[in-house]
Design a protein around this motif. Structure first.
Motif, short mmCIF file in Angstrom:
data_model
loop_
_atom_site.label_atom_id
_atom_site.label_comp_id
_atom_site.label_asym_id
_atom_site.label_seq_id
_atom_site.Cartn_x
_atom_site.Cartn_y
_atom_site.Cartn_z
N ALA A 3 -2.95 -8.81 30.34
CA ALA A 3 -2.72 -7.40 30.01
C ALA A 3 -1.23 -7.08 29.96
CB ALA A 3 -3.41 -6.51 31.04
N LEU A 4 -0.41 -7.89 30.63
CA LEU A 4 1.04 -7.67 30.62
C LEU A 4 1.67 -8.10 29.30
CD1 LEU A 4 1.85 -9.13 34.16
CD2 LEU A 4 1.80 -6.72 33.56
N PHE A 5 0.93 -8.95 28.57
CA PHE A 5 1.56 -9.60 27.43
C PHE A 5 2.09 -8.64 26.36
CE2 PHE A 5 1.19 -12.26 23.47
CZ PHE A 5 2.36 -12.93 23.69
N PRO A 6 1.29 -7.66 25.92
CA PRO A 6 1.84 -6.75 24.89
C PRO A 6 3.11 -6.06 25.36
CG PRO A 6 -0.52 -6.47 25.06
CD PRO A 6 -0.11 -7.35 26.20
N ALA A 7 3.13 -5.60 26.60
CA ALA A 7 4.31 -4.92 27.10
C ALA A 7 5.50 -5.87 27.18
CB ALA A 7 4.02 -4.32 28.48
N VAL A 8 5.25 -7.08 27.69
CA VAL A 8 6.33 -8.07 27.77
C VAL A 8 6.82 -8.43 26.37
CG1 VAL A 8 6.84 -10.47 28.38
CG2 VAL A 8 5.62 -9.02 29.98
N PHE B 226 7.46 -11.56 20.39
CA PHE B 226 6.39 -12.57 20.48
C PHE B 226 7.04 -13.94 20.44
CE2 PHE B 226 3.94 -8.91 19.08
CZ PHE B 226 2.86 -8.99 19.95
N THR B 227 7.74 -14.27 21.52
CA THR B 227 8.54 -15.50 21.57
C THR B 227 8.00 -16.43 22.63
OG1 THR B 227 9.98 -14.48 23.19
CG2 THR B 227 10.64 -14.29 20.88
N ASP B 228 8.58 -17.64 22.65
CA ASP B 228 8.22 -18.60 23.70
C ASP B 228 8.49 -18.07 25.10
OD1 ASP B 228 7.12 -20.42 22.08
OD2 ASP B 228 8.53 -22.04 22.49
N PRO B 229 9.69 -17.50 25.35
CA PRO B 229 9.92 -16.99 26.71
C PRO B 229 8.88 -15.98 27.15
CG PRO B 229 11.98 -17.05 25.50
CD PRO B 229 10.90 -17.41 24.53
N LEU C 98 -3.39 -16.20 20.53
CA LEU C 98 -4.33 -15.49 19.66
C LEU C 98 -3.72 -14.17 19.20
CD1 LEU C 98 -7.82 -15.85 21.42
CD2 LEU C 98 -7.10 -16.92 19.30
N VAL C 99 -2.84 -13.61 20.06
CA VAL C 99 -2.29 -12.28 19.81
C VAL C 99 -0.89 -12.43 19.23
CG1 VAL C 99 -1.76 -10.06 20.88
CG2 VAL C 99 -3.58 -11.48 21.81
N GLY C 100 -0.57 -11.60 18.23
CA GLY C 100 0.78 -11.59 17.69
C GLY C 100 1.06 -12.79 16.81
N HIS C 101 2.27 -12.84 16.27
CA HIS C 101 2.62 -13.91 15.33
C HIS C 101 3.12 -15.08 16.13
CE1 HIS C 101 3.03 -9.98 13.55
NE2 HIS C 101 4.02 -9.78 14.40
#
Lengths: 265, 254, 282
Positions: free
Chosen positions: A115-120, A126-129, A205-208
């Motif tokens: 759930a943190l991913f979109p905010a991060v 949408f990078t490796d870090p 799965l999410v983002g590019h």
């Protein structure tokens, strides 16, 4: 023994025959269904899946997806799990340290880290870090909790022996607490690794992105079903292999446990 | 002794305060609107709660997630029990489950969408798929854990298979099943969230994704807090149930 | 190295006349806080153990006999009173007082040899020398040939032998044994008792041996100290006049039966007199 029961008794001695027969018949029914055209077009038969996978490997596309995915999963796992083990063991031996983390851990642990991913991703892109950060956070908790419980569960008698012998605190930590909590710590590491792989797929799965998860989603959107199945197979193989390697290493490390083993599936 | 307890509580509270203060100072020093302070998150939370959106989306997520969990629990209990009691079923199923356990089943999601569409059915199915494995493993271990002596006792008093299952096997397996549930609940939340990210829909995951698309991280974190609270609540409920249902096994298995 | 003791204050360092008492407990009390009430584990207890003496401490569970041993070992400190060993007050654990626990606390990840060598390694003895000495100790306790076995591969009695060897590797002057044979079957237990007698006779060690087994207490001890419950205190300190060395033949001595009958009656009387008290789990 009567004749009628003999074959069953033999089978019972060698249940792997049943295992293989069952798996093989599943595959056969699946293949048959595909060959007869009874299945929807997006369900390929096992033979087609294997062929598609080899095709993907041959063209080098599969490897191009596996490498960035594995890099993310393994670096996230390494960072999160190692911090988790170190902090967990420290919290296990130091009561103030444990109390300081206790509530924070209790409140943050149940958050599904994905759930943190979109905010991060807004901050880091949408990078490796961003992906590695999420994987590391997710991998941290099982490692931390199991190392903590491992250290808490160390037979106090063993620590007393160390004190009786006059060993220093550092020596007791390294030579008594660390090995004694190893079985539990290893269980935590295995859970962390599984979580890392789930997070790897989820963040891709999410983002590019590139990588296996993104490949799956692209193949689905473009109705490239062969590619999709090759991706699923690759994810499965990576997960099984990583788990098997960790299991092998932990068996080596814990060989002193005797016949009982870790007792954990 | 009381001072000792007080000091412990103080340290625990201090730990939370330090974590919150660290977050707040990080948010303030970054000066970016993208890293929200605690007060921003609280305001967004109040807003979402007041206009009823939060309740709607929570209800959607929970109903899908819990349905998936229920399906997984039912299938896992029956198959885990069958495998533990019958060597042939065990030989057929167990290797497949062990093999698939470490695989992220999320990779099958595109396939599940193809089968069931982008609606709630595919999400529920995905939750069930992912939760099945830990539940199966624990149901299996639980049914296996019945001491042979207990079974002899059941046979000795001429208990019917039904009575033996109800009075001997289920009570023994219960603590294991509840441990499985404690593992499955966080998994349910993860899968629900991810699957709601994908495609336009409903649910808490969707709310996070929508907030993120407006660069509204404060709202996203407000929803994250709700997800964390749900996870905590679910876990406490299982622990409570365990203390009630298996009161004789104090503090067993995590 | 800090051996967890300091010179006794006031009394001029060596208040004990040489050759007499090595262990001295003076007016020792120990209380524990449990939830909302205070448990008096030991109450104003006095006890002396002579150099080279074998004292068994006998009592029902919950009488504080393990606590007594922990106090001498320095794992716990008294609430009141002093515990001194060799004229120095006990402030913490030390290598001069080797402890053998109820269950063999061997490190399961180390071989038998490596377990026994550990105290010497900690002391700074070279690895090879430590191994050599460990093998010798293992031979002394009858474990020759099991040097490379892991604890999980040993029987309960063998584990206790290895634990004893590890404690002897510390070269202690006092051996503190907390029901070390309690978990063994009757036959192994008797064999271990006889073996311990043989080892002790040759060593000159001072031993405090805690047990709840009357026969064991009589067979092993120069003295049997009987403890009563709530609060933990000494109800009798009886000299056992059986010939040394003690062997399997000693068990058939008619005086053994007399001592046993006497102690049995004493314990039964004190059990009846005291209120039922929940057992203390250490």
């Amino acid at each position: 023994m009567s004749d009628g029961r003999a074959p069953l008794a033999t089978l019972r001695e060698a249940p792997w025959i049943v295992s293989i027969a069952f798996a093989a018949s599943l595959l056969a029914i699946w293949q048959l269904g595909a060959a007869m055209g009874r299945l929807p077009e997006y369900i390929l038969g096992p033979a087609d899946i294997v062929a598609a996978t080899f095709d993907q490997i041959h063209r080098g596309e599969l490897l191009d997806r596996v490498i960035p995915s594995l890099r993310r999963a393994l670096s996230g796992f390494a960072i999160g799990a190692s911090i988790g083990v170190v902090l967990g063991l420290l919290a296990g031996v130091s009561r103030p340290f444990r109390e300081l983390f206790d509530l924070t851990q209790a409140f943050t642990h149940p958050i599904p880290k994905i759930a943190l991913f979109p905010a991060v991703a807004i901050v880091l892109g949408f990078t490796d870090p961003a992906r590695i950060l999420i994987i590391a956070i997710a991998a941290f908790f099982p490692a931390y909790l199991n190392a903590l419980n491992g250290a808490l569960g160390v037979n106090p008698g063993l620590v007393w022996v160390g004190r009786n012998i006059g060993a220093s605190r550092v020596r007791i930590f390294l030579q008594v607490v660390l090995p004694a909590s190893l079985p539990r710590t290893v269980v935590g590491l295995r859970i962390s690794l599984m979580v890392s792989f789930i997070m790897m797929v989820a963040t891709e799965l999410v983002g590019h992105s590139d990588g296996l998860g993104a490949g799956l989603m692209d193949a689905y959107l473009e109705a490239e079903y062969g590619e999709m199945y090759a991706g699923i197979l690759a994810v499965a193989v990576c997960g099984v292999l990583a788990n098997a390697i960790l299991l092998l290493v932990s068996r080596r490390l814990l060989s002193w446990q005797g016949a009982g083993g870790t007792g954990h599936d | 002794m009381t001072s000792r307890i007080d000091r412990g509580t103080m340290r625990k509270v201090a730990g939370v305060l330090i974590a919150l203060a660290a977050w707040q100072s990080f948010a303030m020093s970054s000066g970016s609107r993208l890293i929200p302070g605690i007060e921003d998150i609280a305001i967004e939370f109040a807003g979402l709660a007041l206009n009823g959106e939060l309740a709607d989306h929570t209800l959607t997520s929970l109903s899908q997630g819990l349905l998936g969990l229920f399906i997984a629990f039912s299938i896992a209990s029956v198959s885990g029990y069958a495998a533990a009691r019958n060597w042939a079923v065990d030989a057929a199923i167990h290797p497949l489950v062990s093999l698939a356990y470490p695989v992220p089943k999320l990779a099958l999601y595109p396939l599940v969408i193809l089968l069931l569409g982008l609606g709630w059915e595919s999400r529920t199915a995905q939750v069930a798929l992912e939760c099945f494995f830990p539940l199966f493993v624990h149901a299996h271990a639980g049914a296996k854990a019945v001491a042979p002596r207990m079974e002899w006792l059941a046979r000795n008093v001429d208990a019917s298979p039904w009575q033996a299952a109800r009075d001997v096997i289920v009570p023994t397996a219960m603590p294991y099943m509840l441990t499985g549930l404690r593992i499955a609940i966080p998994i349910m939340l993860i899968v629900t969230t991810v699957t709601e990210f994908i495609g336009d829909s409903q649910g808490l995951g969707y709310l996070i994704a929508r907030s993120a698309s407006y660069f509204d991280t404060a709202s996203a974190f407000a929803v994250i807090v709700v997800l964390g609270a749900l996870g905590l609540l679910g876990d406490r409920l299982v622990v409570l149930a365990r203390d009630r249902l298996v009161f004789w096994e104090k503090g067993a298995s995590l | 190295m800090n051996d967890g003791r300091r010179a006794e204050p006031g009394a001029g360092g060596a208040p004990v006349e040489p050759g007499s008492n090595l262990i001295r407990l003076r007016d020792v009390s120990k209380t524990f806080q449990r939830d909302d009430h205070v448990v008096h584990a030991l109450d104003a207890l006095d006890l002396c153990v002579g150099r080279g003496e074998f004292v068994t401490v006998l009592g029902p569970s919950g009488c504080g006999k393990t606590t007594l041993l922990h106090l001498v070992g320095g794992f716990e400190l008294p609430t009141a009173g002093t515990v001194s060993v060799d004229g120095c007050e006990v402030m913490g654990p030390g290598r001069d007082r080797g402890m053998v626990f109820q269950e063999a606390t061997l490190f399961p990840w180390r071989t038998t040899r490596s377990n026994v060598a550990w105290p010497m390694e900690v002391e700074g003895v070279g690895r090879r020398e430590a191994r050599r000495r460990a093998d010798r100790l293992l031979a002394r306790v009858g474990l020759r040939g099991f040097e490379n076995a892991y604890p999980s591969e040993l029987s309960g009695g063998m584990r206790q032998r290895a634990a004893l060897a590890r404690t002897l590797a510390m070269e202690p002057s006092v051996l503190l044994m907390d029901e070390p044979f309690g978990a063994l079957d009757a036959q192994t237990r008797e064999a271990m008792q006889e073996e311990l007698m043989r080892l002790w006779q040759a060593s000159g060690l001072t031993v405090m041996f805690v047990t709840h087994d009357i026969s064991e207490a009589v067979f092993l001890g120069d003295r049997v100290v009987v403890m009563g419950v709530s609060p933990g205190r000494i109800v009798e300190d009886r000299r056992i006049d059986l010939p040394r060395p003690r062997t399997a033949q000693t068990r058939t001595d008619p005086r053994v039966l007399e001592y046993r009958a006497h102690l049995w009656e004493l314990l039964a009387r004190h059990r009846a007199a005291s209120d039922p008290e929940p057992e203390r789990v250490p």
